[in-house]
Design a protein around this motif. Structure first.
Motif, short mmCIF file in Angstrom:
data_model
loop_
_atom_site.label_atom_id
_atom_site.label_comp_id
_atom_site.label_asym_id
_atom_site.label_seq_id
_atom_site.Cartn_x
_atom_site.Cartn_y
_atom_site.Cartn_z
N LEU A 1 0.81 -1.21 0.00
CA LEU A 1 0.00 0.00 0.00
C LEU A 1 0.85 1.26 0.00
O LEU A 1 0.38 2.31 -0.42
CB LEU A 1 -0.95 -0.01 1.19
CG LEU A 1 -2.06 -1.03 1.04
CD1 LEU A 1 -2.80 -1.22 2.32
CD2 LEU A 1 -3.02 -0.62 -0.07
N SER A 2 2.10 1.16 0.46
CA SER A 2 2.91 2.37 0.39
C SER A 2 3.60 2.49 -0.96
O SER A 2 4.02 3.57 -1.34
CB SER A 2 3.93 2.45 1.52
OG SER A 2 3.99 1.27 2.24
N GLY A 3 3.73 1.36 -1.67
CA GLY A 3 4.33 1.43 -3.00
C GLY A 3 3.26 1.61 -4.05
O GLY A 3 2.12 1.88 -3.75
N ASN A 4 3.63 1.44 -5.33
CA ASN A 4 2.58 1.56 -6.33
C ASN A 4 2.58 0.47 -7.39
O ASN A 4 2.00 0.63 -8.44
CB ASN A 4 2.60 2.94 -6.99
CG ASN A 4 3.96 3.31 -7.44
OD1 ASN A 4 4.86 2.47 -7.41
ND2 ASN A 4 4.17 4.54 -7.87
N LYS A 5 3.23 -0.65 -7.13
CA LYS A 5 3.15 -1.78 -8.04
C LYS A 5 2.73 -2.99 -7.23
O LYS A 5 3.57 -3.70 -6.68
CB LYS A 5 4.52 -2.04 -8.68
CG LYS A 5 4.73 -1.29 -9.96
CD LYS A 5 4.12 -2.06 -11.11
CE LYS A 5 4.40 -1.33 -12.41
NZ LYS A 5 3.52 -1.79 -13.47
N PRO A 6 1.44 -3.25 -7.10
CA PRO A 6 0.98 -4.29 -6.18
C PRO A 6 1.50 -5.69 -6.52
O PRO A 6 1.70 -6.49 -5.62
CB PRO A 6 -0.53 -4.24 -6.29
CG PRO A 6 -0.86 -3.28 -7.35
CD PRO A 6 0.34 -2.52 -7.70
N ILE A 7 1.74 -5.94 -7.81
CA ILE A 7 2.06 -7.31 -8.20
C ILE A 7 3.32 -7.83 -7.51
O ILE A 7 3.38 -8.98 -7.06
CB ILE A 7 2.17 -7.43 -9.75
CG1 ILE A 7 2.32 -8.88 -10.19
CG2 ILE A 7 3.32 -6.61 -10.28
CD1 ILE A 7 1.07 -9.67 -10.12
N TYR A 8 4.33 -6.97 -7.35
CA TYR A 8 5.58 -7.40 -6.69
C TYR A 8 5.29 -7.96 -5.32
O TYR A 8 5.79 -9.01 -4.92
CB TYR A 8 6.53 -6.23 -6.50
CG TYR A 8 7.01 -5.59 -7.77
CD1 TYR A 8 7.25 -6.35 -8.89
CD2 TYR A 8 7.25 -4.22 -7.82
CE1 TYR A 8 7.69 -5.76 -10.05
CE2 TYR A 8 7.69 -3.62 -8.97
CZ TYR A 8 7.92 -4.39 -10.09
OH TYR A 8 8.35 -3.80 -11.23
N HIS A 9 4.50 -7.22 -4.58
CA HIS A 9 4.29 -7.57 -3.18
C HIS A 9 3.37 -8.77 -3.03
O HIS A 9 3.56 -9.59 -2.14
CB HIS A 9 3.76 -6.35 -2.43
CG HIS A 9 4.62 -5.14 -2.65
ND1 HIS A 9 5.83 -4.98 -2.02
CD2 HIS A 9 4.48 -4.08 -3.47
CE1 HIS A 9 6.37 -3.86 -2.44
NE2 HIS A 9 5.58 -3.29 -3.31
N LEU A 10 2.37 -8.85 -3.92
CA LEU A 10 1.51 -10.03 -3.90
C LEU A 10 2.36 -11.27 -4.17
O LEU A 10 2.24 -12.29 -3.49
CB LEU A 10 0.44 -9.91 -4.98
CG LEU A 10 -0.77 -9.05 -4.64
CD1 LEU A 10 -1.61 -8.81 -5.88
CD2 LEU A 10 -1.63 -9.73 -3.59
N GLU A 11 3.24 -11.14 -5.15
CA GLU A 11 4.07 -12.28 -5.52
C GLU A 11 5.05 -12.62 -4.41
O GLU A 11 5.26 -13.80 -4.10
CB GLU A 11 4.83 -11.93 -6.78
CG GLU A 11 4.64 -12.93 -7.87
CD GLU A 11 5.35 -12.47 -9.12
OE1 GLU A 11 4.64 -12.27 -10.09
OE2 GLU A 11 6.57 -12.28 -9.11
N ALA A 12 5.63 -11.58 -3.83
CA ALA A 12 6.57 -11.81 -2.73
C ALA A 12 5.88 -12.59 -1.62
O ALA A 12 6.44 -13.51 -1.04
CB ALA A 12 7.09 -10.49 -2.20
#
Lengths: 357, 362
Positions: free
Chosen positions: A323-334
């Motif tokens: 939520l603090s970044g702006n590319k959700p896919i990275y974090h979902l994948e992580a």
């Protein structure tokens, strides 16, 4: 023909189905001359918007229901044009400033100044203020929220602001202290069931109690979703049967399948498949925070409590980053990768234990 | 003769104009929130903050005001104090002599260079248009100065010094650490302290008296407790309670403790106790159920964390080690929450850490 959600939306404060005491309070508030800024907060589908609309009607009469869509254009300091959709009547304007992304601050200051500076000419009307309804304030940047604080005080003579948020944690305290907070909690299961029955009576349908209960339970106490589900169920199969399958939302089913894929195999190759599925969800416009939360909920129901606590720890970490970044896919994948590694380790430990025996 | 004419004029005109003015004022006064209505009109009215008031009073007599930097937590009267002082100095000509800028105005470096500078360069006479004497300077109030960029603050440095003959600056902020050093050294700093409970109660009682309604002593006390020394918050809560619960009918002419709870958004104690009970039972399933139920009730989680921290510190049955682990996590969770984390995940993460803390012996 409109959807049942809109068709059976209460239009008056006195016709609301639950939180009746609060409705009476709101009504009293409308009768008084000094009307404060308001902040409605509560989970989605709990009826915040409905209450706001009822209040507007209470304040201005039926003419507040004559709505028109308008696109307003704002110019940012760097001479970029930003378009925002607004819904307005003669007495109020409703907009979602977070649509403008990082330019939300300009919208806030401009719109409020614009509206506040044009007072109602017709002084004979009961109210000498207009109302600005701002939705999803919790998604605003901190900058825009700061801009809101003094503006709210300064133009209090000509306009009132009604804010509508899901969670108050992201709203800065300075705004909270300037508003009268109205908590709208989610309707209880019984209340949803009662409303579903009421709608069916009006539509001349017979609704078995079991089905109503089933819908209410799968709706997550979200009234809007419950009514949509009811309508979908009717399209699917009528007359209703008490053990009828409640059609769940598409993306939820898809997410369940995704979770199953994750559980089946924990390999890099599989991770790539998951990525496709996540992209699919995101490209259909499902908000990333909802995907994340549901995914965590589904995955945790499938594993042991030992693993669970670790997963919650990582989930909260990655979700915050997302939520603090702006590319959700990275974090979902992580998160998915982290889950796989934890789960695999756990499985290995179990098999090792067996081997030792 | 002249005096007679003037006197006559006054007596003939004043009642009419006075009346119409009053009428106009009355219709416009209604929607004013109490916070504005009961803003102190004179420096002497300011509650507590004796130091600043003494300096301001002194400087008003000698008409020699230093550049000011007022800082302190919200709702302690920073803006009120300086506005009251300005009103006393300039009377109704406050509009001509005072420039008030805040975070909602555009306050980039260009504004400082043009608007502030232009205003600062205007010369002010030591006589007001109505003939009364007044100090020969103007005041620029920069409210919420900690939201200004460093570049804008730097642009202010030289302007502040160069225009001291005609202009005084007054900066107001919550955190003095966000003001750059060169600015702080050019100002007289005053720290505003959170108000004491008795003072807030006194003020609230005064307002209740003026507005003619009753309030339970218990309710008053809980308003003060939730406000944490923030008078604005206390007054807003009081007004909210009054507006929402006491209509024109006499039946509801008293604000009760329950109303205050509902209005100030406090999480009922039962939820806190249940949470602690659940995590002490170390049942993850029970925790999940509790959190589901809690999120549907739409209470503010940040408020929940605030209350929980006090409760955990005060709880004698929790060992120091456990407290350390829990509070450490509490800090992290509440930071994440305020920067965008979702309530559900943060709370469940916090809950699991609590369970782990409790399962460790001592």
């Amino acid at each position: 023909m409109s959807l049942w959600v809109d068709k059976y939306r209460p239009r008056e404060l006195s016709k609301l189905d639950y939180h009746k005491e609060q409705a009476a309070d709101l009504k009293r508030l409308c009768e008084q001359q000094d009307f404060p800024h308001l902040m409605f907060f509560g989970p989605s589908g709990s009826g915040k918007k409905t209450r706001i609309q009822c209040m507007l009607r209470e304040l201005y009469g039926t003419s507040a229901e004559r709505l028109r869509n308008e696109t307003m254009t704002f110019t940012t300091p760097s001479n970029k044009k930003v378009d925002i959709m607004t819904v307005s009547s003669n007495y109020h304007i409703e907009l979602n400033p977070s649509d403008a992304g990082i330019y939300d601050r300009v919208i806030i200051t401009d719109i409020i100044k614009q509206i506040a500076q044009t007072a109602n000419i017709d002084s004979g009307s009961e109210r000498d203020f207009k109302v600005i309804v701002l939705t999803e304030i919790d998604d605003l940047t901190k900058d825009a929220q700061h801009a809101l604080r003094r503006t709210m005080e300064k133009y209090v003579a000509t306009c009132r602001i009604i804010l509508c948020v899901n969670s108050t944690s992201r709203v800065i305290p300075a705004i909270k202290s300037r508003c009268l907070g109205i908590r709208v909690s989610a309707p209880s299961i019984e209340e949803i069931v009662a409303i579903l029955h009421k709608i069916c009576r009006k539509e001349n349908l017979t609704l078995p109690n079991e089905l109503a209960l089933n819908i209410a339970k799968t709706s997550d106490r979200n009234l809007r979703r419950a009514i949509l589900m009811l309508e979908a169920a009717k399209v699917q199969k009528y007359p209703f049967t008490s053990n009828q399958q409640v059609p769940d939302v598409d993306w939820k089913i898809f997410l369940h399948e995704t979770a199953n894929v994750i559980m089946r195999e924990q390999t890099p190759a599989n991770l790539e498949k998951i990525r496709d599925r996540l992209y699919e969800l995101l490209s259909h416009g499902i908000p990333s925070d909802i995907i994340f939360r549901e995914l965590v909920k589904i995955l945790t129901t499938k594993c042991d409590s030992e693993v669970k606590s670790q997963i919650y720890g990582y989930a909260s970490l990655y979700e915050h980053r997302m939520l603090s970044g702006n590319k959700p896919i990275y974090h979902l994948e992580a998160f998915v990768a982290q889950f796989m590694s934890i789960y695999k380790k756990y499985l290995n430990d179990i098999t090792m234990d067996f081997d030792d025996d | 003769m002249q005096a007679f004419l003037q006197g006559h004029k006054l007596s003939a005109q004043k009642p009419a104009s006075f009346n119409s003015q009053r009428k106009e004022k009355k219709s416009r006064e209604k929607p004013i929130p109490w916070v504005e209505k009961y803003r102190p009109k004179k420096v002497d009215d300011v509650v507590e903050q004796n130091e600043v008031c003494a300096v301001l009073r002194e400087s008003m007599q000698t008409s020699d005001l230093p550049n000011l930097l007022l800082y302190g937590p919200p709702g302690t009267g920073k803006t009120s104090t300086i506005l009251a002082a300005a009103r006393q100095l300039f009377g109704e000509f406050i509009k001509e002599r005072v420039l008030e800028l805040n975070a909602s105005d555009d306050r980039g470096i260009s504004v400082i260079r043009t608007k502030v500078k232009n205003f600062a360069q205007l010369k002010a006479s030591n006589i007001r248009p109505d003939g009364k004497p007044c100090p020969p300077f103007k005041i620029i109030i920069l409210d919420e100065a900690d939201a200004m960029t460093n570049a804008a603050q730097a642009a202010l440095r030289r302007t502040m010094e160069k225009e001291t003959r005609t202009t005084r600056f007054c900066l107001i902020c919550n955190y003095v650490s966000k003001i750059i050093e060169p600015i702080t050294s050019r100002c007289t700093k005053f720290r505003f302290i959170p108000l004491h409970e008795e003072k807030i109660i006194e003020r609230l009682k005064f307002i209740a008296e003026q507005e003619k309604f009753n309030i339970e002593d218990e309710a008053l006390k809980s308003i003060v407790e939730t406000s944490n020394g923030d008078l604005r918050k206390a007054i807003t809560t009081l007004q909210s309670c009054y507006r929402l619960k006491c209509g024109s009918d006499i039946k509801h002419s008293q604000v009760t403790l329950l109303d205050v709870f509902e209005m100030s958004g406090i999480v009922p104690d039962s939820y806190l106790e249940e949470f602690i009970k659940v995590v002490k039972s170390k049942e993850l399933q029970a925790l999940e159920n509790f959190i589901d139920a809690f999120t549907y009730e739409a209470y503010s989680l940040s408020q929940f964390f605030d209350q929980l921290s006090i409760k955990i510190i005060m709880d004698e049955t929790i060992t120091n080690n456990q407290k350390a682990i829990i509070l450490d996590k509490l800090g992290e969770s509440s930071f994440r929450l305020s920067t965008g984390g979702s309530e559900y995940l943060q709370l469940i993460d916090f809950g699991t850490i609590c369970i782990i803390a409790f399962s460790k012996q001592n």
